[in-house]
Design an enzyme around this catalytic site. Sequence first.
Site, PDB file in Angstrom:
ATOM      1  N   THR A 123      -5.015   8.531   8.240  1.00 26.84           N
ATOM      2  CA  THR A 123      -4.943   7.330   7.434  1.00 26.84           C
ATOM      3  C   THR A 123      -6.355   6.801   7.234  1.00 26.84           C
ATOM      4  O   THR A 123      -7.267   7.160   7.966  1.00 26.84           O
ATOM      5  CB  THR A 123      -4.053   6.262   8.107  1.00 26.84           C
ATOM      6  OG1 THR A 123      -3.879   5.148   7.233  1.00 26.84           O
ATOM      7  CG2 THR A 123      -4.645   5.789   9.418  1.00 26.84           C
ATOM      8  N   GLY A 124      -6.541   5.963   6.239  1.00 28.44           N
ATOM      9  CA  GLY A 124      -7.868   5.442   5.970  1.00 28.44           C
ATOM     10  C   GLY A 124      -8.430   5.967   4.666  1.00 28.44           C
ATOM     11  O   GLY A 124      -7.673   6.321   3.754  1.00 28.44           O
ATOM     12  N   ARG A 161      -7.240   9.082  -9.521  1.00 31.90           N
ATOM     13  CA  ARG A 161      -7.717   9.373  -8.174  1.00 31.90           C
ATOM     14  C   ARG A 161      -6.569   9.764  -7.266  1.00 31.90           C
ATOM     15  O   ARG A 161      -5.495   9.168  -7.273  1.00 31.90           O
ATOM     16  CB  ARG A 161      -8.439   8.152  -7.601  1.00 31.90           C
ATOM     17  CG  ARG A 161      -9.007   8.356  -6.179  1.00 31.90           C
ATOM     18  CD  ARG A 161      -8.100   7.855  -5.090  1.00 31.90           C
ATOM     19  NE  ARG A 161      -8.687   7.948  -3.759  1.00 31.90           N
ATOM     20  CZ  ARG A 161      -8.054   7.661  -2.628  1.00 31.90           C
ATOM     21  NH1 ARG A 161      -6.783   7.266  -2.662  1.00 31.90           N
ATOM     22  NH2 ARG A 161      -8.663   7.776  -1.454  1.00 31.90           N
ATOM     23  N   THR A 164       1.899   7.156   0.150  1.00 36.56           N
ATOM     24  CA  THR A 164       0.988   6.042  -0.130  1.00 36.56           C
ATOM     25  C   THR A 164       0.943   5.733  -1.625  1.00 36.56           C
ATOM     26  O   THR A 164       1.292   6.574  -2.454  1.00 36.56           O
ATOM     27  CB  THR A 164      -0.438   6.395   0.350  1.00 36.56           C
ATOM     28  OG1 THR A 164      -1.288   5.260   0.225  1.00 36.56           O
ATOM     29  CG2 THR A 164      -1.026   7.532  -0.467  1.00 36.56           C
ATOM     30  N   SER A 223       0.811  -1.223   0.000  1.00 38.86           N
ATOM     31  CA  SER A 223       0.000   0.000   0.000  1.00 38.86           C
ATOM     32  C   SER A 223       0.839   1.266   0.000  1.00 38.86           C
ATOM     33  O   SER A 223       0.308   2.362   0.111  1.00 38.86           O
ATOM     34  CB  SER A 223      -0.947   0.005   1.206  1.00 38.86           C
ATOM     35  OG  SER A 223      -0.215  -0.128   2.404  1.00 38.86           O
ATOM     36  N   THR A 259      -1.416   3.389   4.522  1.00 41.89           N
ATOM     37  CA  THR A 259      -0.638   4.606   4.293  1.00 41.89           C
ATOM     38  C   THR A 259       0.340   4.673   5.447  1.00 41.89           C
ATOM     39  O   THR A 259       0.061   4.147   6.502  1.00 41.89           O
ATOM     40  CB  THR A 259      -1.553   5.858   4.355  1.00 41.89           C
ATOM     41  OG1 THR A 259      -2.454   5.846   3.261  1.00 41.89           O
ATOM     42  CG2 THR A 259      -0.755   7.156   4.316  1.00 41.89           C
TER      43      THR A 259
END
Length: 321
Positions: A234-235, A211, A201, A81, A183
């Site tokens: 993060t997320g 994106r 990330t 990731s 991330t």
Amino acid sequence: MINRRRFLSVSSLAGLFPTLSFKTVSPTPNEAPAGGPLVISTWKQPKANAAAQAALDRGGSALDAVEAGVRIPEADPEDMSVGYGGRPDRDGRVTLDACIMDEKGNAGSVVFLEHIMHPISVARAVMEKTPHVMLAGEGAYRFALSQGFKKENLLTAKAEKEWREWLKTAKYKPIANIERHDTIGMLSIDAQGNISGACTTSGLAYKMNGRVGDSPIIGAGLFVDNEIGGACATGLGELVMRTCGSFLVVELMRQGRTPQQACEEAALRIVKKQDYKDIQVGFVAVNKKGETGAFSIQPGFNYTITQDKQTKVIDAPSYLK
């Protein structure tokens, strides 16, 4: 090429704001700076923290530390990731986002960057060697090459195999806590008491081509104010961007909240306005005293802290139990 520091030094801003001074954050003689040295990062990242701590041990700045720290997962093909080995977008392209911010409020960012293993170092070059904050896509790539970075294939055989398997159904649904990681955001306080931060990330797996999430956005994925503290997110980046999450955490600390209280309130802002039941957002924060905080919407978010040469991975409290 314009040197950013020279560009800023000749700016008239200094004359407009004569009261600005960083003397208050420097330690007085025989007095240790509050809070430091310290490294805190999102998710389980002991190797990254160790690299950041090593930079501090060599006398490096907090900025040196966070760059050195996040370069570790950027170069790790098993970390799918971030950087090399990251999962591609739905077209099979690995596109990277990163930003960095120092104690003076300078910032650099790259978005939709391809073929470069260390986007965080390109972001630092943007900050230090251009008058800009953000470069994107082909322009960011050409700038990286001009600074000596090498073109590399970032799509590993493992990531490509997973992507081709995904193509059979092409079902797109972000998964909370995938690999308990998605991330790396990192904050550090150095021996002088200065704070810097970095975030990097490869973004959501199988995202639409083009994106960009919160990670390279100053104020969303990362924000630092050397008078107050810093925060990382993060997320699912879309939710963080809608609330300017990291900036919000730092501003709440400015108003008197502890880092923990600020992270909790920022997460609750998302919960109140968004459909949060199947997504994850987490925040980490540190203030000038070296106090830290972390909070997430879903359980399963953890963070890594290194202080007094001791490293711990801690499970953050969450809104949902």
